[in-house]
Design an enzyme around this catalytic site. Structure first.
Site, PDB file in Angstrom:
ATOM      1  N   LYS A 112      -1.291   1.342   5.481  1.00 22.34           N
ATOM      2  CA  LYS A 112      -1.022   2.737   4.718  1.00 22.34           C
ATOM      3  C   LYS A 112       0.616   2.367   3.708  1.00 22.34           C
ATOM      4  O   LYS A 112       0.585   2.885   2.894  1.00 22.34           O
ATOM      5  CB  LYS A 112      -1.051   3.515   5.781  1.00 22.34           C
ATOM      6  CG  LYS A 112      -2.540   3.914   5.724  1.00 22.34           C
ATOM      7  CD  LYS A 112      -2.418   5.726   6.383  1.00 22.34           C
ATOM      8  CE  LYS A 112      -3.581   5.833   6.796  1.00 22.34           C
ATOM      9  NZ  LYS A 112      -3.813   7.278   7.814  1.00 22.34           N
ATOM     10  N   LYS A 195     -12.410  -0.528   6.359  1.00 24.24           N
ATOM     11  CA  LYS A 195     -12.933   0.992   7.272  1.00 24.24           C
ATOM     12  C   LYS A 195     -13.004   2.198   6.329  1.00 24.24           C
ATOM     13  O   LYS A 195     -12.271   2.562   5.675  1.00 24.24           O
ATOM     14  CB  LYS A 195     -11.476   1.016   7.800  1.00 24.24           C
ATOM     15  CG  LYS A 195     -12.176   2.411   9.357  1.00 24.24           C
ATOM     16  CD  LYS A 195     -10.478   2.558   9.999  1.00 24.24           C
ATOM     17  CE  LYS A 195      -9.110   3.753   9.664  1.00 24.24           C
ATOM     18  NZ  LYS A 195     -10.311   5.252   9.565  1.00 24.24           N
ATOM     19  N   LYS A 198     -10.803   9.287   5.369  1.00 24.75           N
ATOM     20  CA  LYS A 198     -10.044  10.375   4.584  1.00 24.75           C
ATOM     21  C   LYS A 198      -9.378   9.864   3.646  1.00 24.75           C
ATOM     22  O   LYS A 198      -9.977  10.676   2.352  1.00 24.75           O
ATOM     23  CB  LYS A 198      -9.850  11.114   5.775  1.00 24.75           C
ATOM     24  CG  LYS A 198     -10.987  12.339   6.540  1.00 24.75           C
ATOM     25  CD  LYS A 198     -10.109  13.347   7.099  1.00 24.75           C
ATOM     26  CE  LYS A 198      -9.682  12.854   8.592  1.00 24.75           C
ATOM     27  NZ  LYS A 198      -8.662  12.233   8.473  1.00 24.75           N
TER      28      LYS A 198
END
Ligand code: ATP
Ligand code: MG
Length: 332
Positions: A112, A195, A198
């Site tokens: 991230k 993956k 969201k």
């Protein structure tokens, strides 16, 4: 009944199919024979930038999807993380026993933060796994049902619990991860080696639970496959088809072997068509129920307040013990 804890971030307008298969459906089953706490982890969501004008709505929508997906707010404790201050209080204390290098090894942070750039990545994002450990340990949790991507965070949680217990005396239950089979890691439909998330940026690759069922069906029909035309599970060489098989198996309850046998010699067309139908038929009713719940936000807020009260009672009891063990003055 054994204590269970899990949560999801209100980081988008809707949950995605991986959240549904890897978390929400197992939760629904497990709540029957566990004392379950399900949290909408809003404090985790703000570790990356969120728009204040839509966050409140996303929090309610996430809670509504828990209920629409089968979580009963009477059987389980369904609440919003920020309504229980003990989460942040315990997180601070756990920060003080977490190694800097230890936290730096978390692959989710690496993923991230590389997306946002190291300067834009916050200390909150870095400390995310410690807050997650606090979430779990506050409830003396025994079972943590999560998707496969959370394995490393649960390992850290266990290490921190064990470290605290040996430094300060038995305080925390050591939790166990409960991670499903193939459906515990669903991949992006257009990029089947990463993956489904969201916060992903793949308009055609993410199936949103609250999207129009027709749109979702179309995305399945257009999912990336390969040229050999055989419905078979082979993560290495056929990641796209394998992902669709995981989804099929997760939604239908049938084994991958059973499904591959059923589509033997039929190519991808029929397989995708049936899967598209299965996705639309499963998520359609969830969408409708969630929309009904969203129509009465005041009722939803009351339900969340009621559930937060129960969570607070359990969490405060653990925090009292923690304060006592580390030598802080007990709060009046
Ligand atoms: P974000 O991109 O904001 O991190 P996310 O889609 O990863 O969102 P989380 O709220 O971080 O969702 O995770 C909620 C739960 O869903 C966790 O238990 C996580 O392991 C599970 N989960 C997330 N993505 C997948 C996936 N692709 N397959 C299976 N389970 C998943
Ligand atoms: Mg995530």
């Amino acid at each position: 009944n054994p204590r269970l804890y899990s949560g999801m971030q209100p980081s988008a307008d809707s949950l995605q199919l991986g959240n549904y298969l890897g978390a929400l459906s197992p939760w629904k089953r497990l709540q029957e024979d566990h004392d379950a706490f399900f949290s909408v982890v809003d404090l985790h969501a703000i570790t990356v930038p969120q728009d204040p004008s839509t966050l409140r709505e996303k929090i309610r929508r996430t809670a509504a999807q828990y209920i629409a997906g089968g979580i009963s707010p009477d059987k389980s404790t369904l609440y919003v993380q920020s309504h229980v201050p003990a989460h942040t209080e315990l997180a601070w204390i756990l920060n003080t026993i977490t190694g800097f290098g230890e936290a730096g090894r978390m692959t989710q942070f690496k993923d991230k933060s590389s997306r946002y750039g190291t300067d834009a990545a916050s200390v909150g994002l870095f400390a995310y796994p410690v807050l997650m450990a606090a979430d779990i340990l506050l409830y003396q949790t025994e079972v943590v049902p999560v998707g496969d991507d959370q394995r490393q965070h649960i390992e850290l949680t266990r290490d921190l619990a064990d470290r605290f217990n040996s430094r300060f005396g038995e305080t925390f239950t050591i939790p166990e991860a409960r991670i499903g089979g193939n459906e515990a890691r669903i991949y992006d439909l257009q990029n089947p080696t990463s993956k489904m998330s969201k916060s992903g940026e793949s308009p055609a690759g993410i199936i949103w639970v609250l999207d129009d069922p027709k749109v979702n069906a179309k995305k399945i029909m257009r999912a990336v496959t390969d040229a050999d035309g055989v419905v078979a599970f082979d993560r290495e060489n056929k990641p796209g088809v394998s992902n669709l098989l995981s989804i099929f198996s997760g939604l239908s309850g049938r084994t991958v072997e059973d499904i591959t046998a059923a589509y033997d010699g039929q190519g991808y067309g029929a397989f995708k068509k049936d899967l598209a139908e299965l996705v639309a038929d499963t998520l359609g009713p969830v969408r409708e129920h969630a929309n009904e719940l969203m129509a009465d936000p005041a009722e939803l807020d009351r339900l969340l307040a009621r559930n937060a009260q129960r969570a607070n009672e359990v969490a405060e009891a653990t925090l009292d013990t923690v304060y006592d063990r580390i030598g802080l003055l007990r709060r009046a």
